[in-house]
Enzyme design. Structure first.
Site, mmCIF file in Angstrom:
data_model
loop_
_atom_site.group_PDB
_atom_site.id
_atom_site.type_symbol
_atom_site.label_atom_id
_atom_site.label_comp_id
_atom_site.label_asym_id
_atom_site.label_seq_id
_atom_site.Cartn_x
_atom_site.Cartn_y
_atom_site.Cartn_z
ATOM 1 N N CYS A 16 -4.682 -1.124 -15.651
ATOM 2 C CA CYS A 16 -4.380 -0.035 -14.714
ATOM 3 C C CYS A 16 -3.599 -0.597 -13.536
ATOM 4 C CB CYS A 16 -5.664 0.637 -14.244
ATOM 5 S SG CYS A 16 -6.753 -0.415 -13.282
ATOM 6 N N HIS A 24 0.828 -1.213 0.000
ATOM 7 C CA HIS A 24 0.000 0.000 0.000
ATOM 8 C C HIS A 24 0.860 1.260 0.000
ATOM 9 C CE1 HIS A 24 -2.381 3.227 1.991
ATOM 10 N NE2 HIS A 24 -3.359 2.739 1.245
#
Length: 892
Positions: free
Chosen positions: A846, A453
């Site tokens: 993406c 993350h």
């Protein structure tokens, strides 16, 4: 004149009828410089057909005739006792790799040593004698080895020990000058000659003529015995000049342009009346004098045009005459410097535009997109080396161990006019840490890897990210092995794209990127001229990110993560109210507030990207990620409730609401379209905000092109429900299409074009792509989650066991950087099946996989229409696409 001996000079070029291979590499280089008309030292080459069978007496007349021509050009005579011309003998093989030494200072014999010393000093003269001895001993050592004379080899070995100690040599002399140190001279030059004469044939130091003939004979003898020679080596003989030989003398070296900035200005220095830089104080090259500077510029820029790269040049001025000694390629240079050179060459039609594009490795652009450390500024700083690069670059800041402490410290620093640079240091990051990463200079975490993350968010915002699995955080102190630091301490992160990362204690000096001055924007513009149908979009969640992506060449937004928009301080409380509210009226009130905020977000992004598609992903993150993650944020939220609702609320009540959202496996839990099924009002709010912004822009004659993406679908029924709604007995689900129609009627707006599509990030969705395409106009492959769900590994935990898997070759590379073959197969299959249903289906990828050049080529071959990546990765992807298009064109 023997036709196997070839003379060259600034005005004498070896005829083209002479085969280049006869001259060896160094011989060919010398002749190339002669062709360019450079002020090179004259000389001659004994070609490969003669070098291995030299009869010194047979070629004596020719050799000394050519030395006479050299003397006329240089102004010194070989063997002259008052002003001797010394020679170097260069062994010139045709192989780039050779163990043969370069030999210097021939002509230093007893009759001339005093005359030479009057020009350069006695100490220097002695040093040059020792260098001559050392070079020739290399030849004699090789001969002894070939003749298996062990005792002689041992004696020569002892001699080398003395010579290397006396000359300060720790290894072979490099090609750009001997690295000698001043040593105390214990004997005269003549005494050293007598001491070492025993290693050479008789008469070696008696006369210059004899010394040269003996040398040629010994080298030829070595060639005849040495298998590595293979009769494929030439000899080049040329005069030597010295930067300390007379009053108007100097030596120096320089680069053809600045190797950091790429500015077309010579960079280097020179040393007056010195042979080289040892023990001397250098001067900038621009102070050498106008006439010399002009000549050096001409040499440098002619070489750049010839070799099409930055060159390093060594020169000597002896008694007012400039001589080019040597030039070579430059290894240590910046990407910016290379780009500036290539653009300059293309502008002047020296190379074509395709050559510019092919010359730069795409991943090298990382260097020019992010700050880099000034290497000289970290000397003496304590450091730790290692870790996993999450987002490249360099960052300086004070340490904060939580998002709240960083935001508060930054606020205080801003109010006091202090340094606002901070680095977030945490075990791992979560959605609520996005706001801290956004305003920080970098983030250092202990868990995850390239696709963790913190790394993904850092790349999105152009921040630096380093993952250090060994890091331990205890209270307000962190340790990386024996390297420790505390909250508030300054640290410097250095995360190069290539090489080992570092954490330094204290502050280093950074070199900040400047896209316009660096030539990057011009390079991007040139790159885009080679794109055809395949293009590159960006991942962006703010107008600022969109503007940056546009400046870097993005053709639209391929992923706008709406969940990131809710973590701004003024929004997160409202979003939490909406999630935890049990009162429909209270929830609607919160949603109305959020809709105003979302409308502003979408308006700004769509306006920046006018005329280009903007793919907006509806809320994807699990709801629990928006909840307080620690005691401080929990107390802050409880205070917010008490203040805004003017009532009492217990901590237990809030915790109960949060606990109700808890999931054991949130990545595969209540997220994405599943939230919309349970809470349709959330997606409805977002859809209204999208169209509110679009209607406003269309009214302003701005071409807004929204694409609405539904995440984490596993079958066509989910997408059909969310896109078109459903009515069943006792219940109605209002889909995107109807929501837009109702909102348009309420706003009395005109219809606008828009697309509904989905993110393919589950194997089930890939396999069912043919059915899903009935209800979606586009697919966007979310390869981070598709990799996780295909391979069954977590991107945040993978690094814990990746070294073991790599050790036993159980997996090739990092699947979160380079697409796994099984994931590729699913992408290709989904694209094919989707287009069987909908031939005009638009497909894109993406995620940060899209910035990997190898993945880009796969996407093109698989028939996708675009890749989307962080703004800072867009130039990398563009270059990869351009190079792939060039390869395709050349293959046709």
């Amino acid at each position: 004149m023997d036709n196997r001996i070839h003379f060259f000079s600034q005005i004498d070029v070896i005829p083209k009828k002479v085969e280049p291979e006869l001259l060896g590499i160094r011989g060919r280089q010398a002749n190339e410089f002669a062709e360019l008309g450079f002020p090179i030292l004259p000389g001659f080459i004994i070609d490969t057909t003669l070098a291995s069978e030299i009869n010194p007496r047979a070629i004596k007349k020719d050799i000394f005739s050519l030395l006479g021509k050299c003397a006329g050009i240089v102004g010194k005579t070989y063997g002259d006792p008052d002003n001797p011309m010394l020679l170097k003998v260069v062994i010139s093989p045709n192989l780039a790799v050779s163990t043969y030494p370069t030999l210097h200072n021939f002509g230093l014999v007893k009759p001339v040593i005093d005359g030479f010393a009057r020009w350069v000093g006695k100490d220097f003269a002695v040093h040059e004698v020792l260098f001559l001895v050392r070079g020739m001993l290399k030849i004699e050592e090789r001969i002894a080895e070939l003749e298996e004379k062990t005792k002689v080899q041992q004696e020569i070995g002892k001699a080398f020990e003395f010579l290397d100690a006396a000359l300060g040599i720790k290894g072979p002399s490099n090609e750009l000058g001997k690295k000698q140190k001043a040593v105390k001279i214990s004997k005269s030059a003549e005494e050293y000659m007598d001491e070492f004469a025993k290693f050479f044939p008789e008469g070696f130091f008696d006369s210059a003529e004899a010394q040269l003939l003996i040398t040629l004979g010994e080298i030829s003898k070595m060639f005849q015995m040495d298998d590595q020679n293979d009769r494929d080596t030439a000899l080049m003989i040329a005069p030597m000049v010295y930067g300390n030989y007379g009053k108007e003398s100097c030596s120096g070296s320089y680069f053809s342009r600045n190797v950091v900035t790429g500015e077309k200005k010579l960079q280097g220095g020179f040393f007056r009346e010195k042979f080289n830089e040892i023990g001397s104080s250098g001067l900038p090259i621009e102070k050498i004098g106008p006439a010399y500077l002009k000549d050096l510029q001409k040499i440098a820029w002619t070489l750049e045009d010839k070799f099409r790269e930055i060159r390093q040049i060594r020169f000597t001025i002896e008694n007012g005459k400039l001589w080019l000694i040597e030039q070579r390629l430059v290894d240590q240079k910046s990407t910016q410097a290379d780009i500036k050179l290539l653009l300059d060459l293309a502008k002047r039609k020296i190379i074509d535009n395709a050559s510019v594009i092919k010359a730069i490795e795409p991943l090298r652009l990382n260097e020019i997109l992010h700050p880099v450390i000034d290497s000289g500024s970290v000397k003496g700083l304590k450091s730790w080396k290692g870790g996993i690069a999450g987002a490249p670059g360099a960052a300086i800041g004070r340490v904060c161990f939580s998002t709240d402490s960083l935001l508060e410290a930054r606020k205080q620093a801003s109010q006091k006019g202090e340094d606002t640079r901070f680095i977030l240091v945490v075990e791992s990051s979560f959605a609520e840490d996005v706001k801290a990463i956004e305003v920080s200079t970098g983030v250092l975490t202990a868990e995850g890897g390239y696709s963790a993350h913190a790394s993904v968010v850092a790349r999105q915002y152009g921040k630096v990210s380093l993952v250090a699995p060994v890091m331990k955080i205890t209270g307000k102190k962190a340790s990386l092995g024996s390297f420790t630091f505390s909250e508030g301490d300054y640290i410097t992160l250095n995360v190069p794209f290539y090489g080992e990362s570092s954490v330094y204690a204290g502050t280093a000096k950074l070199i900040e990127p400047n896209p316009s001055e660096s030539g990057l924007l011009d390079f991007i513009g040139l790159t885009k001229t080679f794109l055809k149908e395949f293009h590159v979009r960006a991942n962006a969640e703010s107008p600022r990110d969109a503007e940056l992506a546009l400046s870097f060449g993005a053709d639209g937004i391929g992923l706008c993560r709406t969940e990131h928009m809710f973590f701004k301080p003024e929004r997160i409380m409202v979003f939490r109210d909406m999630i935890l509210s049990s009162d429909p009226k209270e929830r609607k009130k919160a949603l109305d507030k959020l809709q105003v905020m979302q409308t502003s977000d979408f308006y700004g992004i769509l306006k920046v990207m006018a005329g280009k598609e903007v793919t907006i992903r509806l809320l994807d993150a699990p709801l629990h990620e928006f909840m307080p993650q620690n005691e401080d944020t929990l107390a802050e939220y409880i205070g917010h409730i008490k203040k805004t609702k003017n009532g009492k609320v217990s901590k237990a009540e809030v915790l109960a609401g949060i606990e109700a959202l808890h999931e054991f496996n949130p990545m595969l839990g209540h997220r994405g379209c599943r939230i919309a099924v349970s809470f349709p009002e959330i997606y409805a709010m977002q859809v209204r905000a999208i169209f509110d912004a679009t209607y406003k822009l269309r009214a302003e004659k701005i071409d807004a092109r929204p694409e609405i993406m539904v995440p984490i679908v596993m079958n066509d029924s989910e997408l059909k429900l969310i896109a078109y709604g459903k009515k069943i007995e006792g219940s109605t689900y209002t889909g995107i299409v109807e929501t837009e129609e109702n909102f348009r009627k309420a706003k009395k707006a005109k219809p606008v074009d828009y697309q509904i599509g989905t993110m393919i990030e589950l194997p089930a969705a890939a396999l069912g792509a043919g059915d899903i395409a009935k209800y979606g106009r586009f697919f966007s492959f979310g390869t981070n989650d598709l990799t996780q769900t295909t391979l069954g590994i977590s991107r945040d935990d993978f690094t814990a066991f990746m070294p073991d898997y790599t050790l036993f070759d159980l997996i090739v590379g990092n699947p979160f950087s380079t697409l796994d073959s099984r994931v590729k197969e699913l992408i290709a299959l989904a694209t094919e099946r989707g287009r069987l249903t909908r031939p005009d289906l638009v497909c894109g990828l993406c995620g940060e996989h899209g910035a990997n050049p190898g993945n880009v080529r796969f996407c093109m071959d698989a028939g996708l229409n675009y890749v989307s990546c962080s703004p800072y990765s867009v130039p990398i992807a563009l270059l990869a696409v351009a190079q792939a298009e060039l390869e395709r064109a050349e293959a046709e």
